[in-house]
Write an enzyme that holds these catalytic residues in place. Structure first.
Site, PDB file in Angstrom:
ATOM      1  CG  ASP A  28      -1.634   1.248   1.476  1.00  0.00           C
ATOM      2  OD1 ASP A  28      -2.364   1.660   0.561  1.00  0.00           O
ATOM      3  OD2 ASP A  28      -1.486   1.856   2.565  1.00  0.00           O
ATOM      4  CG  ASP A  30      -1.814   7.685   0.352  1.00  0.00           C
ATOM      5  OD1 ASP A  30      -1.719   8.908   0.471  1.00  0.00           O
ATOM      6  OD2 ASP A  30      -1.905   7.107  -0.752  1.00  0.00           O
ATOM      7  CG  ASP A 213      -2.223   2.918   6.296  1.00  0.00           C
ATOM      8  OD1 ASP A 213      -2.407   2.555   5.120  1.00  0.00           O
ATOM      9  OD2 ASP A 213      -2.606   4.018   6.737  1.00  0.00           O
TER      10      ASP A 213
HETATM   11 MG   LIG Z   1      -2.936   3.300   3.243  1.00  0.00          MG
END
Ligand SMILES: [Mg+2]
Length: 264
Positions: A28, A30, A213
């Site tokens: 991922d 961001d 996240d």
């Molecule tokens: Mg993310």
């Protein structure tokens, strides 16, 4: 030998990991490779990140995909010198890196009703305009309302997006993230991307490693766990407790250091 991320539970013996050159990476962007910013358009890669990803990609013979809610176009702007394999818009877009020329990757799903989608987009943009601190983001085949600067607008944003979804109709779905609600193509999530890519060279037969996240990364973690791989939740210990990830690492900075340790 790869440096190990901190494994969940102090008493757990870390599972033996195969050599990093045999891994397949699903990363991922961001909040994982990139530090989060106050505004979604204000993120920027740490100096040297592109070079490190290139070395990582080479180390695993091209088996590296950036799996993100961002559009492919946005990722290319972040890394103007590189063309990584990118699964954009949570898998609705898939653009292979030139290093995968000759490999047949699975096609992304088709689009829904374009006029209905545009009507939904206009509604969300117009309704969000008078709400202070709420930002509209156009992602091409998806759009999002961000309320990081105005957490009190959470319910208002949820109502607007529910209305937008009703307009957009089938073929679309909502995705909740950190202070963001997004409307985009249905039928695809980050877990499906992992399963699809793992069925094709150069990913096939490798040890899958996924890192993320946010809520949308949980599907990717479950897919990797089912394939016997390593899932890494970037974030504080409490977040790991609520996650399907097998292990955690505190911050994007710590995660980048872990990767850097592998590539030299
Ligand atoms: Mg993310």
């Amino acid at each position: 030998m790869a440096p190990r991320p901190p494994f969940r539970g102090a008493g757990d013996a870390p599972p033996p990991l195969p050599a990093p050159a045999t891994w397949a990476f699903f990363l991922d962007l961001d909040g994982t490779l990139l530090d989060l910013a106050a505004r979604p358009d204000a993120v920027s890669p740490e100096g040297g990140l592109a070079g490190m990803l290139v070395r990582l990609e080479r180390m695993v013979s091209g088996a590296l995909a950036l799996v993100t809610g961002r559009a492919v176009e946005f990722v290319d702007e972040l890394f103007p010198e590189q063309r990584f394999t990118v699964a954009g818009l949570h898998g609705a877009e898939l653009r292979p890196s030139p290093s995968l020329a000759g490999h047949l990757l699975p096609p992304p799903p088709g689009t829904g009703d374009a006029a209905a989608f545009r009507a939904a987009q206009d509604l969300a943009r117009d309704r969000a305009l008078p709400l202070p601190g709420v930002l509209f983001e156009d992602k091409g085949r998806a759009f999002a309302l961000h309320y990081r600067q105005a957490p009190e607008q959470r319910d208002a944003v949820a109502r607007i997006m529910a209305e937008a979804l009703a307009l957009a109709g089938t073929g679309h779905r909502l995705r909740d993230g950190k202070c963001v609600v997004e409307l985009g193509p249905a039928g695809q999530d980050k877990g499906m991307i992992v399963r699809n890519l793992m069925g094709s060279a150069p990913f096939q037969g490798r040890y899958p490693v996924a890192a993320g996240d946010d809520l949308t990364d949980e599907a990717m973690f479950r897919a990797v766990n089912a394939l016997g791989g390593l899932s890494v939740r970037v974030g504080p210990e409490e977040a790991l407790a609520r996650s399907a990830a097998s292990t955690g690492i505190e911050t994007p900075g710590a995660f980048r250091s872990w990767l850097r340790g592998m590539t030299g």
